[in-house]
Structure formats: structure tokens, C-alpha cells
Design a protein around this motif. Sequence first.
Motif, short mmCIF file in Angstrom:
data_model
loop_
_atom_site.label_atom_id
_atom_site.label_comp_id
_atom_site.label_asym_id
_atom_site.label_seq_id
_atom_site.Cartn_x
_atom_site.Cartn_y
_atom_site.Cartn_z
N UNK A 175 0.90 -0.93 0.09
CA UNK A 175 -0.19 -0.34 -0.39
C UNK A 175 0.67 1.18 -0.20
N UNK A 176 1.86 1.17 0.50
CA UNK A 176 3.16 2.29 0.90
C UNK A 176 3.57 2.52 -0.80
N UNK A 177 3.98 1.50 -1.48
CA UNK A 177 4.60 1.59 -2.38
C UNK A 177 4.01 1.81 -3.66
N UNK A 178 2.39 1.69 -3.42
CA UNK A 178 1.38 1.80 -3.92
C UNK A 178 1.45 3.51 -4.63
N UNK A 179 1.57 3.97 -3.56
CA UNK A 179 1.23 5.58 -3.20
C UNK A 179 2.54 6.20 -3.80
N UNK A 180 4.27 5.83 -4.31
CA UNK A 180 5.69 6.34 -3.96
C UNK A 180 6.55 5.48 -5.38
N UNK A 181 6.13 4.65 -5.34
CA UNK A 181 6.98 4.01 -6.30
C UNK A 181 6.07 2.56 -6.93
N UNK A 182 4.63 2.84 -7.14
CA UNK A 182 3.57 1.65 -7.90
C UNK A 182 3.97 0.85 -9.27
N UNK A 183 5.47 1.85 -9.73
CA UNK A 183 5.75 0.74 -11.37
C UNK A 183 7.04 -0.33 -11.14
N UNK A 184 7.07 -0.31 -9.40
CA UNK A 184 8.51 -1.08 -9.16
C UNK A 184 7.98 -2.45 -9.10
N UNK A 185 6.38 -2.89 -8.92
CA UNK A 185 6.45 -4.53 -9.20
C UNK A 185 4.97 -4.58 -9.24
N UNK A 186 4.63 -5.65 -9.86
CA UNK A 186 2.85 -5.81 -10.11
C UNK A 186 1.67 -5.68 -9.23
N UNK A 187 2.45 -5.90 -8.06
CA UNK A 187 1.47 -5.85 -6.90
C UNK A 187 1.00 -4.11 -6.83
N UNK A 188 2.17 -3.68 -6.70
CA UNK A 188 2.03 -2.13 -6.02
C UNK A 188 0.96 -1.38 -7.44
N UNK A 189 1.48 -1.96 -8.83
CA UNK A 189 1.10 -1.22 -9.59
C UNK A 189 -0.44 -1.65 -9.49
N UNK A 190 -1.19 -2.70 -9.14
CA UNK A 190 -2.45 -3.17 -9.71
C UNK A 190 -3.45 -2.56 -8.39
#
Length: 306
Positions: free
Chosen positions: A188-203
Amino acid sequence: MINLNTSHYESRKLVSLVENRTVHTLNSAELNIFETHQQASQVMLRFSEPVLASMIKGKKVMHLENTHSFGFLPGESVILPSNELMCIDFPEAAEYNPTQCLALAFSEEKLCETVELLNNRGTKQNGKEWSMTDYNYHFTNDVAINQILQRLIFIFAEKHPSKDIFADLLIQELIIRILQTESKSIYLKKAQHDSNNDRISFIIKYIQDNITEDLSVELLSEKAYMSESNFYRTFKHELGSSPNDFIIEERLKVAESMLRNPKVSVKEAYMASGFNSFSYFCRIFKKKKNLSPTEFKEKASVMKAK
């Protein structure tokens, strides 16, 4: 929320007004119930094994090594490594309104066995293995974790000949759910700041940005460039909930946030959260929050007025 049953009060002895301890011991774990009946500060506590502390009633202020201090409230937990020194304040404890907290200590061996079991079921989608990455992890219990803790209180206190087996299985499930809760928090934190770093954060970011759209597993798996079965399995393995359950959680977050605004109606909150049926929205909201949307809005309004 967790509740202490009558058997606890029948068996416990009140010998101290500050952190009075009732302890139940099994082969691989120890359950402590602490009760404080008067205000106190800088009370020190340490366990020789990893421990999950979970608030039952009242408020503590926790001061931990290498982390910031925080208010510790009912429905919240923190998992700590062995020999972590806790410095605790009790700003609201009173004789007839004691602060209550449980501390579940379990062996390092049990933790390692459970992490190994989780890795045998599959590593994370980025190829990394599961591990307890943040021991001082402070989180809000979900329904499942609350139910496990409530069940453990009962099992530790009863006299069943197989209670060691029951407790081992529940502690294993508890550790897995905590690991998945932590993993979800990281994503959830990565989705706000680095969502393109992995598939789950992107989704996750895609779901949040398109919360009112029709978000099917088929669509999300296409966005993740994964097969439906692999996407579903990976998502649930790492976050502890299915994509559909996660979407509902996110929609409820939107609705809850909007209902706290006195200028927003229940119907507007429903429309903005992406549910396609008002009756289902009301039903699922009450199931998750123990209040109807209208009751939640009224309670939030009262709290804001205080």
C-alpha cells in the motif's frame, strides 16, 4: 474487539495495581494478560522470546527501542523481537476501569517453522523469500486476527488435553496472517510512491485510481500481464485476501472517509465508492464496521462535535 471471558476473572489473582500479570503456559507459547488499575509511567517490560502484544481495553503509550513512541489502543497489536525493552505509560488507567493488554510469547523456532512453511507454498512475486522484515510492526487487527486471539484466550485457559495442538495451529495461522498484513501494508505504501516498481503495487494503485469502475480479476490480471490463476494466487498469497475482497476493502475506505464529512450524504458516499448495489453496500458496510452507513455517519458527527 477482544474480550476477556469470565473464567479469566475467576482464576486471576490481583496482587499488583500496575501490570498485574495472569499467565497461562503451554509447551511452545505463553499467554500473559496484564491489567493496570492506576495511572503509571515508565513501566519496563521485557520478554526473552518474540512476543505479540495486543491491546484489549484502555490506552498505553509505548516507547520502544529504535522506533518512535505511539499510543496503543484497543484493537491494535505490535510484534516485538526477543529481549526488546518496552517502556510503557498508562495515562488513563483507573481502579474500576483498568487498562488491559495481552502478550503472546512464542519461540523463535515456531516463527522460523511458519516462515519456512509459507515459503514452501511460494516465494513473493519479486522472487524474495518471506521473513519478519519489521519486528516493531504496529498494526490494527483485522477480523481474522481478532478471532484468533479471542480463541487463544479461551484455549490457554481451558483444561482440554489437546490444547497444545490447538494453540500451535492457531499461532501458526496468526503468524502467517501478520506476515501477510505487513506485506499488504508495504505494498500500500509502495503504491503511493513507487507503483511501477512491481506488479502488485501497480495493481493496487490501479484499483485505487479506478475504484468506481468494474474491476474484474480478468481485467486486473491483464493489467499485471499475468494469467488469471497466477494473478489470483499471487495476490492472495502475498496480501492474505483475494483481489475481490481487497477491492471491497478499498471501496469501504472511500465510503468511510466520505461519511466522516458532514456535507456528504450516505448516497453520495455509496456512489463515490464504486458499489453497484445500495443494499449490498449497506449490508457489507454493517458487516465490516458493525454499524450501518447512517449510524457510522451519525457517530462520526458526534465525535467531531466533541
